[in-house]
Write an enzyme that holds these catalytic residues in place. Structure first.
Site, short mmCIF file in Angstrom:
data_model
loop_
_atom_site.label_atom_id
_atom_site.label_comp_id
_atom_site.label_asym_id
_atom_site.label_seq_id
_atom_site.Cartn_x
_atom_site.Cartn_y
_atom_site.Cartn_z
N ASP A 174 28.20 17.05 -23.74
CA ASP A 174 28.83 18.28 -24.19
C ASP A 174 28.12 18.67 -25.48
OD1 ASP A 174 30.34 20.52 -24.59
OD2 ASP A 174 32.27 19.55 -24.31
N TRP A 175 28.24 19.92 -25.84
CA TRP A 175 27.45 20.45 -26.96
C TRP A 175 27.90 19.79 -28.29
CZ3 TRP A 175 25.87 21.61 -22.56
CH2 TRP A 175 24.91 22.58 -22.30
#
Ligand code: BGC
Length: 714
Positions: free
Chosen positions: A235-236
């Site tokens: 995930d970012w």
């Protein structure tokens, strides 16, 4: 699936360490680096799941500029699930995939398959259901649909990501059986059955390790047990260290800050390899997984010219979005058959409520969409009625708002663990906070209601409440809506109440209300679909894919206090949450899992459960349409073990389908249950086991409306 190992090894042998590293970390917010020398392109990502997100500058969270990135805004995953129609799930996936390819993306960050464990979770609207079987059956066609366009799905967020509070660091503790029975099946079906080419690691921790670096989740379960050879993306901002992450099965690091060269999988990883801390072979493995993805998507190899081009904003896409929206709308209550409203029998309509006249698409966090258009409920109603009716609109209650400055972005700050995520444009209000303003708005609405032939209230939540990064504190309707609803019901007990939200809300006035419709975020045609349901052009057929409790205090996660801590959440309830909990404890809910009404009545009959040997059964029955309109019915089959060796839910959903039955006609249904459908996870044996013995099979219109049950023996 072809694994392209020969081609991959050949290419890998030509890559320098720097080039390899370029391919496995963000070189822009939504792309990796390219290797021009060897014709290896950059890899482009976009959110998901309600459509393809707008373009950002490479290194600034700023809209790109040109107005060519408006897209088809699709019904949310919760809406898709409430159709109970796997065909529509497939069609929605297909639209999303075609639009992603049409916008030149290689991966769409969707679908979200986390369990709706607690109604307060801010991202529930992005998820499908509280039930793993619904998630499995619905996410598989979505993913298959997406990937038909030579674009990768990225199923998210793996795993046990069920709250937003403390989302970057909260440690989730789940026992092994619960993990296997509840929290993993959606991911397993997505990866192994649908063949999702990619999966996104979650922000939270799992048993003390960050999910994006987790040896248990990534190495042991994904790679070793499931033999998954797709690509694992963080995930970012989900990666927190070079060494831990590099030594885990994580392949690609993405993040939200523009210091791309300093990402953990950038220069620091080069240094770690040069210093001998990380073996180059470890990096090679990540590059192999990335190259394999590129070959599979025809970004490399002999089929490059055959890669599908996709398309966005087509008429067909809008039609499909409409169809899904129309089957997702749930009729919760319809006393005295108030609905459908017969257009010929009224002239003056009062539409009341802020949600009647709002655009939801550009909100929610990373799921925000620049919709080509969005038909609001008010516009849908006016479009359906035309000019011969008088439609008045009153807001009914005050919704505070804050204008967003074009240079502000929540995402740049979104990985800051210290502060509760502050959205520049999100604003919530406290009960009574705007009592003064509301006084005037209430009066105006009440007067309008008194004067009209028909009153339609449209309220619920919006993306100030259904939003990434922030959970709800309670499940009450915000903006003093309960007060105005009560007041309006006092003057108009026949008022039609429409609520729009991503999760359950309390309805303290429910006994007084005669007619209630619920809709999830239903995409660009949501308002047209709603109007068609209200005026009877569409017979509602949506059903809840989650339980609606009377009040938050009824939920197990409220009672055990295991929701919303920033540090650690222990899933003490095990497999007993949602309907599995309410049934065990005999707690009445407002609307049960699987529930939804129609304008017609269905009669279930001709029940026959046949043993097919080896623990499998064919469940047959008929559904007859007894009313005077055509309709569709989502039918459900549940099963429970009569004398289990471990404590098990009374019953769990095992199979479902949606049948379309013309008025006066009868449809036959046949659903198969296999031995594995009766299994539980045996912690000692580390496997799913089906005990010999008696089981009850239930056929129902919802989890509580059981039409037939019978005992079978395995
Ligand atoms: C979200 C992801 C999303 C990513 C990229 C994160 O904030 O958790 O779901 O795909 O951002 O925008």
């Amino acid at each position: 699936m072809t694994d392209f190992s020969k081609e991959i090894e050949e290419l890998l042998s030509k890559l320098t360490l720097e080039e390899k590293i370029t391919m496995i970390h963000g070189a822009g917010f939504f792309r990796t680096g390219e290797v021009e020398r060897l014709n290896i392109p950059a890899f482009y990502f976009s959110d998901g799941p309600m459509g393809v997100r707008s373009e950002f500058k490479n290194d600034e969270w700023m809209p790109y500029g040109p107005d060519d990135d408006f897209v088809t805004y699709l019904p949310s995953n919760s809406a898709i699930a409430s159709t109970w129609n796997t065909e529509l799930a497939y069609e929605s996936g297909k639209v999303l995939g075609e639009e992603a390819r049409g916008r030149a993306k290689d991966m769409i960050l969707a679908p979200g398959v986390n369990i709706k464990r607690d109604p307060r979770c801010g991202r529930n609207f992005e998820y499908l259901s509280e039930d793993p079987r619904v998630i499995e059956r619905m996410c598989v066609p979505i993913i298959k649909g997406i990937q038909e366009s030579d674009v990768s799905a990225c199923v998210k967020h793996y795993a046990v990501n069920n709250q937003e509070t403390g989302r970057m660091a909260v440690d989730t503790e789940v026992d092994e059986r619960t993990l296997r029975e509840i929290y993993l099946p959606g991911f397993k079906a997505a990866l192994l059955e649908a063949g999702s080419l990619s999966v996104m690691g979650a922000y939270n921790k799992f048993r003390g390790e960050q999910c994006c670096e987790s040896k248990v989740l990534l190495d042991k379960i994904l790679r070793e047990e499931w033999n998954y050879d797709g690509t694992i993306v963080s995930d970012w901002g989900g990666v927190h260290s070079t060494e831990e992450a590099a030594n885990s099965a994580m392949d690609i690091e993405m993040s939200v800050t523009p210091d791309f060269d300093d990402y953990f999988f950038a220069k620091p990883l080069i240094k770690a390899v040069e210093d001998g801390v990380i073996a180059e072979e470890t990096v090679n493995e990540k590059v192999r997984n990335t190259l394999r993805l590129m070959y599979r998507l025809k970004m490399l190899g002999s089929e490059v010219n055959a890669r599908k081009a996709g398309a966005y904003n087509t008429k067909e896409h809008r039609e499909k979005a409409y169809k899904t929206a129309s089957e997702s709308i749930i009729l919760l209550k319809n006393e005295n058959k108030i609905l459908p409203l017969n257009k010929n029998k009224f002239k003056k309509v009062a539409v009341i409520g802020a949600n009647a006249d709002v655009m939801h698409s550009f909100g929610g966090g990373s799921a925000e969409i620049k919709a080509l258009y969005e038909v609001s409920p008010l516009m849908g109603i006016k479009m359906a009625l035309g000019g011969n009716h008088k439609v008045t609109y009153s807001k009914g209650y005050h919704v505070p708002s804050k204008a967003m400055n074009a240079t502000e972005s929540w995402q740049a700050e979104s990985t800051n663990t210290d502060a509760e995520l502050e959205y520049p444009y999100v604003i919530r209000s406290k009960p009574g906070q705007f009592a003064e303003i509301n006084k005037g708005l209430f009066d105006e609405a009440i007067n309008a209601a008194k004067e009209a032939d028909v009153v339609i209230f449209v309220g619920g939540l919006d993306h100030n409440y259904d939003i990434e990064g922030k959970d709800r504190d309670d499940i009450k309707l915000p903006y003093d809506q309960d007060i105005i609803i009560e007041k309006l019901l006092d003057v108009r007990e026949d008022m039609v109440i429409v609520l729009n939200a991503g999760s359950p809300v309390e309805m303290p006035w429910i006994d007084k209300a005669k007619s209630v419709v619920f809709t999830y975020y239903a995409g660009l045609e949501g308002g047209s679909a709603l109007a068609d349901v209200l005026f009877g052009d569409v017979n509602p057929s949506g059903k809840l894919s989650e339980s609606f409790p009377y009040k938050l205090e009824d939920t197990v996660t409220y009672k055990n206090g295991q929701f919303g801590s920033k540090e650690k959440v222990v899933y003490e309830e095990g497999v007993f949450y949602g309907y599995r909990y309410y049934e065990k404890e005999n707690i009445n809910v407002m609307f049960p899992f699987g529930y939804g009404l129609s304008y017609t009545e269905f009669k279930y009959d001709d029940f026959n459960v046949k043993s097919c040997g080896n623990g499998s059964f064919e469940v047959c029955f008929s559904v007859e349409n007894m009313g005077d309109v055509d309709g569709m019915e989502a039918v459900q089959v549940y099963a429970g073990e009569n004398n289990p060796t471990v404590e098990r839910p009374v019953k769990e959903l095992k199979a479902f389908t949606k049948v379309s039955v013309k008025k006066g006609e009868k449809a036959s249904v046949s659903l198969m249950l296999n031995k594995a459908d009766f299994a539980y996870y045996d912690v000692e044996k580390k496997d799913f086991i089906t005990n010999s013995g008696d089981y009850t099979i239930y056929i129902g219109a919802s989890s509580s409306d059981i039409k037939f049950k019978t005992t079978v023996t395995i």
